[in-house]
Design a protein around this motif. Sequence first.
Motif, PDB file in Angstrom:
ATOM      1  N   PHE A 183      57.201  28.254  14.757  1.00 37.39           N
ATOM      2  CA  PHE A 183      57.724  29.581  15.088  1.00 37.39           C
ATOM      3  C   PHE A 183      56.864  30.256  16.150  1.00 37.39           C
ATOM      4  CE2 PHE A 183      57.504  34.184  14.527  1.00 37.39           C
ATOM      5  CZ  PHE A 183      58.841  34.531  14.692  1.00 37.39           C
ATOM      6  N   ARG A 184      55.552  30.154  16.024  1.00 36.74           N
ATOM      7  CA  ARG A 184      54.670  30.812  16.985  1.00 36.74           C
ATOM      8  C   ARG A 184      54.801  30.187  18.375  1.00 36.74           C
ATOM      9  NH1 ARG A 184      53.999  35.639  14.885  1.00 36.74           N
ATOM     10  NH2 ARG A 184      52.783  35.653  12.948  1.00 36.74           N
ATOM     11  N   ILE A 185      55.012  28.879  18.436  1.00 38.62           N
ATOM     12  CA  ILE A 185      55.210  28.247  19.737  1.00 38.62           C
ATOM     13  C   ILE A 185      56.485  28.764  20.391  1.00 38.62           C
ATOM     14  CG2 ILE A 185      55.722  26.043  20.862  1.00 38.62           C
ATOM     15  CD1 ILE A 185      53.832  24.709  18.848  1.00 38.62           C
ATOM     16  N   VAL A 186      57.570  28.843  19.609  1.00 39.98           N
ATOM     17  CA  VAL A 186      58.821  29.388  20.145  1.00 39.98           C
ATOM     18  C   VAL A 186      58.634  30.850  20.543  1.00 39.98           C
ATOM     19  CG1 VAL A 186      61.242  29.899  19.627  1.00 39.98           C
ATOM     20  CG2 VAL A 186      60.207  27.771  18.808  1.00 39.98           C
ATOM     21  N   GLN A 187      57.956  31.612  19.706  1.00 38.31           N
ATOM     22  CA  GLN A 187      57.753  33.038  19.987  1.00 38.31           C
ATOM     23  C   GLN A 187      56.962  33.236  21.280  1.00 38.31           C
ATOM     24  OE1 GLN A 187      54.989  35.204  17.425  1.00 38.31           O
ATOM     25  NE2 GLN A 187      56.493  36.858  17.258  1.00 38.31           N
ATOM     26  N   GLU A 188      55.884  32.473  21.448  1.00 38.01           N
ATOM     27  CA  GLU A 188      55.070  32.608  22.654  1.00 38.01           C
ATOM     28  C   GLU A 188      55.872  32.233  23.898  1.00 38.01           C
ATOM     29  OE1 GLU A 188      51.844  33.240  25.191  1.00 38.01           O
ATOM     30  OE2 GLU A 188      52.143  33.826  23.088  1.00 38.01           O
ATOM     31  N   SER A 189      56.678  31.182  23.777  1.00 38.89           N
ATOM     32  CA  SER A 189      57.459  30.730  24.935  1.00 38.89           C
ATOM     33  C   SER A 189      58.507  31.762  25.335  1.00 38.89           C
ATOM     34  CB  SER A 189      58.128  29.388  24.610  1.00 38.89           C
ATOM     35  OG  SER A 189      57.175  28.409  24.270  1.00 38.89           O
ATOM     36  N   VAL A 190      59.256  32.272  24.350  1.00 37.84           N
ATOM     37  CA  VAL A 190      60.293  33.257  24.650  1.00 37.84           C
ATOM     38  C   VAL A 190      59.675  34.559  25.148  1.00 37.84           C
ATOM     39  CG1 VAL A 190      62.156  34.640  23.645  1.00 37.84           C
ATOM     40  CG2 VAL A 190      61.913  32.232  23.020  1.00 37.84           C
ATOM     41  N   THR A 191      58.553  34.952  24.586  1.00 37.92           N
ATOM     42  CA  THR A 191      57.889  36.179  25.028  1.00 37.92           C
ATOM     43  C   THR A 191      57.449  36.064  26.485  1.00 37.92           C
ATOM     44  OG1 THR A 191      57.117  36.616  22.781  1.00 37.92           O
ATOM     45  CG2 THR A 191      55.995  37.765  24.561  1.00 37.92           C
ATOM     46  N   ASN A 192      56.964  34.886  26.887  1.00 40.47           N
ATOM     47  CA  ASN A 192      56.554  34.705  28.281  1.00 40.47           C
ATOM     48  C   ASN A 192      57.734  34.816  29.232  1.00 40.47           C
ATOM     49  OD1 ASN A 192      53.790  34.408  27.951  1.00 40.47           O
ATOM     50  ND2 ASN A 192      53.938  32.218  27.531  1.00 40.47           N
ATOM     51  N   VAL A 193      58.908  34.346  28.809  1.00 37.76           N
ATOM     52  CA  VAL A 193      60.093  34.517  29.641  1.00 37.76           C
ATOM     53  C   VAL A 193      60.409  36.002  29.797  1.00 37.76           C
ATOM     54  CG1 VAL A 193      62.555  34.030  29.857  1.00 37.76           C
ATOM     55  CG2 VAL A 193      61.020  32.270  28.990  1.00 37.76           C
ATOM     56  N   MET A 194      60.315  36.742  28.690  1.00 38.46           N
ATOM     57  CA  MET A 194      60.607  38.174  28.730  1.00 38.46           C
ATOM     58  C   MET A 194      59.616  38.923  29.622  1.00 38.46           C
ATOM     59  SD  MET A 194      61.399  38.598  24.644  1.00 38.46           S
ATOM     60  CE  MET A 194      61.518  40.376  24.724  1.00 38.46           C
ATOM     61  N   LYS A 195      58.354  38.483  29.601  1.00 37.25           N
ATOM     62  CA  LYS A 195      57.339  39.214  30.359  1.00 37.25           C
ATOM     63  C   LYS A 195      57.336  38.843  31.834  1.00 37.25           C
ATOM     64  CE  LYS A 195      53.805  37.959  27.964  1.00 37.25           C
ATOM     65  NZ  LYS A 195      52.410  37.833  27.505  1.00 37.25           N
ATOM     66  N   HIS A 196      57.458  37.540  32.136  1.00 38.68           N
ATOM     67  CA  HIS A 196      57.173  37.068  33.480  1.00 38.68           C
ATOM     68  C   HIS A 196      58.414  36.820  34.331  1.00 38.68           C
ATOM     69  CE1 HIS A 196      52.990  36.750  32.410  1.00 38.68           C
ATOM     70  NE2 HIS A 196      53.283  35.952  31.392  1.00 38.68           N
ATOM     71  N   VAL A 197      59.434  36.239  33.746  1.00 39.88           N
ATOM     72  CA  VAL A 197      60.603  35.860  34.559  1.00 39.88           C
ATOM     73  C   VAL A 197      61.891  36.294  33.850  1.00 39.88           C
ATOM     74  CG1 VAL A 197      59.653  33.972  35.921  1.00 39.88           C
ATOM     75  CG2 VAL A 197      60.264  33.555  33.553  1.00 39.88           C
ATOM     76  N   PRO A 198      62.123  37.578  33.728  1.00 41.79           N
ATOM     77  CA  PRO A 198      63.336  38.036  33.040  1.00 41.79           C
ATOM     78  C   PRO A 198      64.618  37.634  33.738  1.00 41.79           C
ATOM     79  CG  PRO A 198      62.247  39.860  34.146  1.00 41.79           C
ATOM     80  CD  PRO A 198      61.306  38.702  34.225  1.00 41.79           C
ATOM     81  N   GLU A 199      64.524  37.223  35.015  1.00 45.09           N
ATOM     82  CA  GLU A 199      65.732  36.797  35.718  1.00 45.09           C
ATOM     83  C   GLU A 199      66.089  35.347  35.394  1.00 45.09           C
ATOM     84  OE1 GLU A 199      62.218  35.909  38.365  1.00 45.09           O
ATOM     85  OE2 GLU A 199      62.874  37.472  36.980  1.00 45.09           O
ATOM     86  N   HIS A 200      65.309  34.675  34.533  1.00 46.06           N
ATOM     87  CA  HIS A 200      65.610  33.313  34.126  1.00 46.06           C
ATOM     88  C   HIS A 200      66.431  33.306  32.846  1.00 46.06           C
ATOM     89  CE1 HIS A 200      62.291  30.938  36.448  1.00 46.06           C
ATOM     90  NE2 HIS A 200      62.780  31.933  37.171  1.00 46.06           N
ATOM     91  N   THR A 201      67.094  32.196  32.605  1.00 47.81           N
ATOM     92  CA  THR A 201      67.741  31.960  31.313  1.00 47.81           C
ATOM     93  C   THR A 201      66.877  30.996  30.520  1.00 47.81           C
ATOM     94  OG1 THR A 201      69.036  30.094  32.154  1.00 47.81           O
ATOM     95  CG2 THR A 201      70.038  32.293  32.302  1.00 47.81           C
ATOM     96  N   ALA A 202      66.837  31.187  29.217  1.00 48.06           N
ATOM     97  CA  ALA A 202      65.991  30.359  28.353  1.00 48.06           C
ATOM     98  C   ALA A 202      66.856  29.610  27.353  1.00 48.06           C
ATOM     99  CB  ALA A 202      64.963  31.221  27.622  1.00 48.06           C
ATOM    100  N   ARG A 203      66.416  28.410  27.009  1.00 48.62           N
ATOM    101  CA  ARG A 203      67.101  27.595  26.023  1.00 48.62           C
ATOM    102  C   ARG A 203      66.080  27.098  25.005  1.00 48.62           C
ATOM    103  NH1 ARG A 203      70.401  30.032  27.790  1.00 48.62           N
ATOM    104  NH2 ARG A 203      72.354  29.450  28.855  1.00 48.62           N
TER     105      ARG A 203
END
Length: 429
Positions: free
Chosen positions: A322-342
């Motif tokens: 869970f923490r690995i997923v959380q850290e990964s998704v949080t980085n998308v939100m912080k750094h590259v919000p114009e990206h899509t995440a899967r």
Amino acid sequence: MTSDLRDADTRWPGRRRFARVGRVIPVAVVQIVGTLVASRWSGGVADGTGPPWALHSAGGAAFDPIVLGPLAVALLVAGVVALPFRYRWPLSVLAVTLATTIGYALVVSPRGPFVAALTMAIANAWFRGNRVPVYLAAGIAQVVLPTADTLTGRAAFPTVTTMTLCLAWLTATIAITELVRVRVARVAEARRARAAADRARADDERVRIARELHDSVAHSMSLINLQAGVALHLGNALPEQTRDSLTNIRDSSRQALVELRTILGVLRSVDGEPGSSERNPTPGLDRVPDLVERARAAGIDVGLDVRGDLGSVGGIVDRNVFRIVQESVTNVMKHVPEHTARVLVEVGAEVVEVTVSDVPVAPDAHLGARATNGGVGDSGNGIIGMRERATAVGGTFRAGPTPEGGWTVFARLPVGDRPSDIVQSGETP
């Protein structure tokens, strides 16, 4: 102390089986083969220079080599066969070996190391604290074994040498066993003292970490939650998107505070309220959908694909995934919000695999975003922390850029917690 010695037998089943059976093999060889050889030894008997067990009469006359009958051989073997059960029933094994040893001495003229099994049984019973039964068995052996030939009419009376040898054997067996017992007890006590000191240092460190987390993080998170709530209360005229962002900030900070309280309770080990762990459970894979929903509420396009039974993943592995997923998704939100995440979570029979990837919405326009903004795994502490979480449970981790200008994080962790290192200790006789 004796309970600790018993516990040592169950720490490693393979070692326990070896101690139960493997150590009996040398004793069996000594008792059976050695006694068979000694019973046939006649060299030097005629002139009185043969082995001590070949002389039995009062005048030192020598007996001829003896032939062991089926009963004598059966008694030799029976004493050895009982030894593998000495850990579970030490007194019963002591009684059986004493009976077979005395029976052998009465059936034939005793020669050779026919007392090997009884020696091991005496040592085992003494090691486990059965002092009175050992003294009783030793007394019976001292009375009967040297006088066996006299009782059966094979000799006029026992010799002083035979009585002395029997007493020396019993005394040496008990004395050596006591020395070994004291040594093992000291080693066990030293090990317990080191473990207690390590636990005390770990407790102090956990309390220090909890205090630092509370002082540096909890206060700031509480302030964020409070200010977001005030902004929502007073900002009726704010745009809808702004209000949604504030709501997400308020809810996320509140959830973070709940998780922080749980972590602080674990670190301090003082949260003794009944049901507290159930009210504020440590997040696991069952919370991944909520994590994705919060990211979507913040305006990030996040897809989630879960395959397999999440309930089969437990303990620290569940939390670390869970923490690995959380850290990964949080980085998308912080750094590259114009990206899509899967997010892809696959639970197999032995491993759980998680893949989190982000892809630029317009790859041609954002190929250079990786160099400046980062993504699901930037080059700071995020990747280090995720790698440590994976390797801590025996898993693997890798992260890197994609040709489209995105980033992919992949982790493979074993289902269930990695077993702790087995603490091995000395075995009893």
